[in-house]
Design a protein around this motif. Structure first.
Motif, PDB file in Angstrom:
ATOM      1  N   ALA A  26       0.855  -1.140   0.060  1.00 50.46           N
ATOM      2  CA  ALA A  26      -0.072  -0.045  -0.137  1.00 50.46           C
ATOM      3  C   ALA A  26       0.981   1.239   0.089  1.00 50.46           C
ATOM      4  O   ALA A  26       0.627   2.243  -0.792  1.00 50.46           O
ATOM      5  CB  ALA A  26      -0.899  -0.037   1.348  1.00 50.46           C
ATOM      6  N   ASP A  27       2.006   1.103   0.856  1.00 59.87           N
ATOM      7  CA  ASP A  27       3.004   2.375   0.787  1.00 59.87           C
ATOM      8  C   ASP A  27       3.575   2.382  -0.535  1.00 59.87           C
ATOM      9  O   ASP A  27       3.560   3.564  -0.971  1.00 59.87           O
ATOM     10  CB  ASP A  27       4.034   1.874   2.089  1.00 59.87           C
ATOM     11  CG  ASP A  27       4.632   3.234   2.379  1.00 59.87           C
ATOM     12  OD1 ASP A  27       4.049   4.124   2.553  1.00 59.87           O
ATOM     13  OD2 ASP A  27       6.321   2.749   2.462  1.00 59.87           O
ATOM     14  N   THR A  28       4.008   1.333  -1.143  1.00 63.21           N
ATOM     15  CA  THR A  28       4.503   1.530  -2.661  1.00 63.21           C
ATOM     16  C   THR A  28       3.537   2.088  -3.472  1.00 63.21           C
ATOM     17  O   THR A  28       3.929   3.005  -4.396  1.00 63.21           O
ATOM     18  CB  THR A  28       4.899   0.080  -2.880  1.00 63.21           C
ATOM     19  OG1 THR A  28       5.907  -0.373  -2.058  1.00 63.21           O
ATOM     20  CG2 THR A  28       5.592   0.193  -4.139  1.00 63.21           C
ATOM     21  N   ALA A  29       2.342   1.580  -3.356  1.00 59.24           N
ATOM     22  CA  ALA A  29       1.333   2.263  -4.356  1.00 59.24           C
ATOM     23  C   ALA A  29       1.152   3.655  -4.020  1.00 59.24           C
ATOM     24  O   ALA A  29       0.840   4.455  -5.107  1.00 59.24           O
ATOM     25  CB  ALA A  29       0.135   1.493  -4.148  1.00 59.24           C
ATOM     26  N   ALA A  30       1.122   4.095  -2.762  1.00 58.63           N
ATOM     27  CA  ALA A  30       0.983   5.469  -2.360  1.00 58.63           C
ATOM     28  C   ALA A  30       2.216   6.370  -3.092  1.00 58.63           C
ATOM     29  O   ALA A  30       1.896   7.475  -3.552  1.00 58.63           O
ATOM     30  CB  ALA A  30       0.934   5.531  -0.726  1.00 58.63           C
ATOM     31  N   LYS A  31       3.166   5.953  -2.892  1.00 62.21           N
ATOM     32  CA  LYS A  31       4.468   6.424  -3.300  1.00 62.21           C
ATOM     33  C   LYS A  31       4.264   6.733  -4.749  1.00 62.21           C
ATOM     34  O   LYS A  31       4.625   7.732  -5.345  1.00 62.21           O
ATOM     35  CB  LYS A  31       5.658   5.746  -3.160  1.00 62.21           C
ATOM     36  CG  LYS A  31       6.157   6.080  -1.605  1.00 62.21           C
ATOM     37  CD  LYS A  31       7.649   5.703  -1.353  1.00 62.21           C
ATOM     38  CE  LYS A  31       8.162   6.079   0.159  1.00 62.21           C
ATOM     39  NZ  LYS A  31       8.766   4.708   0.601  1.00 62.21           N
ATOM     40  N   GLN A  32       3.984   5.450  -5.486  1.00 62.64           N
ATOM     41  CA  GLN A  32       3.947   5.577  -7.138  1.00 62.64           C
ATOM     42  C   GLN A  32       2.901   6.728  -7.277  1.00 62.64           C
ATOM     43  O   GLN A  32       2.957   7.471  -8.348  1.00 62.64           O
ATOM     44  CB  GLN A  32       3.327   4.105  -7.410  1.00 62.64           C
ATOM     45  CG  GLN A  32       3.952   3.969  -8.878  1.00 62.64           C
ATOM     46  CD  GLN A  32       3.749   2.436  -9.208  1.00 62.64           C
ATOM     47  OE1 GLN A  32       3.375   1.793  -8.139  1.00 62.64           O
ATOM     48  NE2 GLN A  32       3.761   2.166 -10.478  1.00 62.64           N
ATOM     49  N   GLN A  33       1.652   6.785  -6.588  1.00 67.98           N
ATOM     50  CA  GLN A  33       0.779   7.844  -7.007  1.00 67.98           C
ATOM     51  C   GLN A  33       1.247   9.068  -6.960  1.00 67.98           C
ATOM     52  O   GLN A  33       1.110   9.802  -7.743  1.00 67.98           O
ATOM     53  CB  GLN A  33      -0.433   7.443  -5.989  1.00 67.98           C
ATOM     54  CG  GLN A  33      -1.872   6.917  -6.740  1.00 67.98           C
ATOM     55  CD  GLN A  33      -3.071   6.744  -5.875  1.00 67.98           C
ATOM     56  OE1 GLN A  33      -3.267   7.317  -4.703  1.00 67.98           O
ATOM     57  NE2 GLN A  33      -3.705   5.745  -6.117  1.00 67.98           N
ATOM     58  N   GLN A  34       1.874   9.272  -5.886  1.00 69.46           N
ATOM     59  CA  GLN A  34       2.442  10.654  -5.488  1.00 69.46           C
ATOM     60  C   GLN A  34       3.556  10.960  -6.736  1.00 69.46           C
ATOM     61  O   GLN A  34       3.476  12.022  -7.121  1.00 69.46           O
ATOM     62  CB  GLN A  34       3.402  10.469  -4.214  1.00 69.46           C
ATOM     63  CG  GLN A  34       2.578  11.205  -2.967  1.00 69.46           C
ATOM     64  CD  GLN A  34       3.346  10.974  -1.785  1.00 69.46           C
ATOM     65  OE1 GLN A  34       4.771  10.706  -1.734  1.00 69.46           O
ATOM     66  NE2 GLN A  34       3.008  11.137  -0.685  1.00 69.46           N
ATOM     67  N   SER A  35       4.426   9.978  -7.217  1.00 69.83           N
ATOM     68  CA  SER A  35       5.293  10.410  -7.934  1.00 69.83           C
ATOM     69  C   SER A  35       4.491  10.558  -9.402  1.00 69.83           C
ATOM     70  O   SER A  35       4.857  11.344 -10.098  1.00 69.83           O
ATOM     71  CB  SER A  35       6.378   9.251  -8.080  1.00 69.83           C
ATOM     72  OG  SER A  35       6.091   8.425  -9.140  1.00 69.83           O
ATOM     73  N   THR A  36       3.565   9.781  -9.661  1.00 68.16           N
ATOM     74  CA  THR A  36       2.765  10.041 -10.900  1.00 68.16           C
ATOM     75  C   THR A  36       1.912  11.438 -10.985  1.00 68.16           C
ATOM     76  O   THR A  36       2.084  12.122 -11.817  1.00 68.16           O
ATOM     77  CB  THR A  36       1.632   8.970 -10.987  1.00 68.16           C
ATOM     78  OG1 THR A  36       2.280   7.736 -11.054  1.00 68.16           O
ATOM     79  CG2 THR A  36       0.858   9.074 -12.326  1.00 68.16           C
ATOM     80  N   ALA A  37       1.481  11.801  -9.557  1.00 68.35           N
ATOM     81  CA  ALA A  37       1.071  13.031  -9.335  1.00 68.35           C
ATOM     82  C   ALA A  37       1.679  14.131  -9.863  1.00 68.35           C
ATOM     83  O   ALA A  37       1.753  14.965 -10.384  1.00 68.35           O
ATOM     84  CB  ALA A  37       0.298  13.268  -7.996  1.00 68.35           C
ATOM     85  N   ALA A  38       3.367  13.924  -9.230  1.00 70.88           N
ATOM     86  CA  ALA A  38       4.228  14.994  -9.497  1.00 70.88           C
ATOM     87  C   ALA A  38       4.659  15.000 -10.947  1.00 70.88           C
ATOM     88  O   ALA A  38       4.825  16.201 -11.484  1.00 70.88           O
ATOM     89  CB  ALA A  38       5.500  14.338  -8.619  1.00 70.88           C
ATOM     90  N   ARG A  39       4.590  13.990 -11.538  1.00 66.67           N
ATOM     91  CA  ARG A  39       4.957  13.935 -12.883  1.00 66.67           C
ATOM     92  C   ARG A  39       3.413  14.656 -13.968  1.00 66.67           C
ATOM     93  O   ARG A  39       4.370  15.412 -14.873  1.00 66.67           O
ATOM     94  CB  ARG A  39       5.277  12.434 -13.588  1.00 66.67           C
ATOM     95  CG  ARG A  39       6.180  11.843 -13.197  1.00 66.67           C
ATOM     96  CD  ARG A  39       6.269  10.324 -13.550  1.00 66.67           C
ATOM     97  NE  ARG A  39       7.474   9.858 -13.463  1.00 66.67           N
ATOM     98  CZ  ARG A  39       7.840   8.487 -13.744  1.00 66.67           C
ATOM     99  NH1 ARG A  39       6.861   7.917 -14.356  1.00 66.67           N
ATOM    100  NH2 ARG A  39       8.916   8.101 -13.713  1.00 66.67           N
ATOM    101  N   MET A  40       2.515  14.378 -13.457  1.00 62.93           N
ATOM    102  CA  MET A  40       1.450  15.076 -14.155  1.00 62.93           C
ATOM    103  C   MET A  40       1.585  16.441 -13.767  1.00 62.93           C
ATOM    104  O   MET A  40       1.151  17.345 -15.090  1.00 62.93           O
ATOM    105  CB  MET A  40       0.142  14.467 -13.552  1.00 62.93           C
ATOM    106  CG  MET A  40      -0.063  13.198 -13.954  1.00 62.93           C
ATOM    107  SD  MET A  40      -1.547  12.129 -13.188  1.00 62.93           S
ATOM    108  CE  MET A  40      -3.081  13.173 -13.626  1.00 62.93           C
TER     109      MET A  40
END
Ligand SMILES: [Zn+2]
Length: 333
Positions: A26-40
């Motif tokens: 879940a932590d990894t998924a959250a981090k990934q979401q964060q980095s996707t959000a940053a990229r977006m």
């Protein structure tokens, strides 16, 4: 990301490893979401649009006294390159374009510079291997030296004329110089015939023989072809695939910017190019000055990079146009 999950399981000491692994996931998924959000966010900040249009400019001879409507003077060519640099274009090769390797900084626009007919005005080397002044290659390097980030690269579509060289070793010198300096070698058929009227066997011979020669001289198998006069053979597939060649892109001669290679509008068997010419006569609308004016006035139509070659970034609105094969790299914001 997988590494984090494994580390948690190993250090779990048997207490509730499954739950902990789940937490880590879940932590990894959250981090990934964060980095996707940053990229977006970053993509949106530069108005990235990697499904936008790309100008593929077509040059022929660069000569002091133009004799045909395809010729440009060194001054005209230099002026156009200066304009491209000032308007944030970065040259990529035709091979990079058709294989989707568009690795340019955020906010910049790709442009493909193509040179047909392998004439000495495009490249002539002195005995030290230095390009002569006012050749296309020398001018590209001059402009690149004045504008950091402007890559001096392009694609040369080669016929048997081979930059005016008739001695095999001299042909090899010229092609090897281009290859080792980051330029791309493309196929333009051996004799520059109109392929429309030729049989399948003749088309294969025209394309295959020059492809073989380029490979023998410089150990390069052309990734793309430009059709003489922009005319397709009776079956357009013949230009792409033959017994001895496999091209990933087939370029025409007119009259519009190209669709992005990531867009459903893109057809690798018929990629349009733009003739380099001022806004006059039949070039009032459909040659380079006119199209560069149009792309400048319509920035929403133009390809703009997000600076990350691992993603294809575009406004969500354009999503239906993404080619299915690129789905895994999509970054719709
Ligand atoms: Zn030609």
């Amino acid at each position: 990301m997988g590494v984090v999950a494994v580390a948690v399981i190993v250090s779990g000491c048997g207490s509730e490893p499954v739950t902990q692994a789940k937490d880590a996931k879940a932590d990894t998924a959250a981090k990934q979401q964060q980095s996707t959000a940053a990229r977006m966010k970053a993509a949106a900040a530069v108005k990235a649009n990697e499904l936008g249009q790309v100008p593929v400019l077509m040059y022929h001879r660069i000569v002091d006294k133009p004799q045909t409507t395809d010729d440009r003077t060194p001054k005209q060519f230099r002026t156009e390159l200066e304009r491209l640099a000032k308007e944030d274009y970065v040259p990529i090769t035709a091979a990079e374009f058709v294989t989707g390797k568009i690795d340019i900084p955020a906010g910049k626009h790709p442009v493909v510079l193509t040179f047909d007919d392998s004439s000495p005005s495009q490249l002539t080397l002195d005995e030290m291997g230095t390009p002569k002044a006012n050749t296309a290659v020398a001018i590209m390097r001059e402009v690149a030296a004045r504008h950091s980030g402007f890559r001096p690269v392009g694609t040369f579509y080669i016929t048997r004329d081979m930059f005016g060289k008739h001695v095999r070793e001299e042909q090899a010198q010229t092609l090897l110089w281009l290859k080792s300096n980051g330029f791309d070698l493309g196929n333009h058929t051996r004799d520059h015939h109109n392929l429309r009227t030729r049989t399948h066997a003749q088309v294969e011979e025209q394309i295959g023989s020059i492809g073989k020669q380029i490979n023998e001289l410089a150990a390069v198998k052309p990734v793309t072809i430009a059709l003489p006069y922009g005319v397709q053979p009776r079956k357009k597939e013949w230009a792409a695939r033959g017994k001895s060649y496999h091209h990933q892109g087939v370029f025409l001669a007119g009259y519009t910017p190209s669709a992005s290679p990531f867009s459903k509008s893109y057809d690798p068997l018929g990629i349009p190019r733009i003739r380099a010419m001022d806004k006059k006569g039949d070039c009032a609308q459909f040659c380079s000055t006119a199209w560069l004016d149009w792309l400048k006035a319509n920035p929403d139509m133009r390809y703009t990079s997000d600076g990350d070659p691992s993603t294809i970034a575009y406004p969500k609105f354009k999503h239906p146009f993404l080619r299915v094969s690129y789905k895994a790299k999509a970054l719709a914001y």
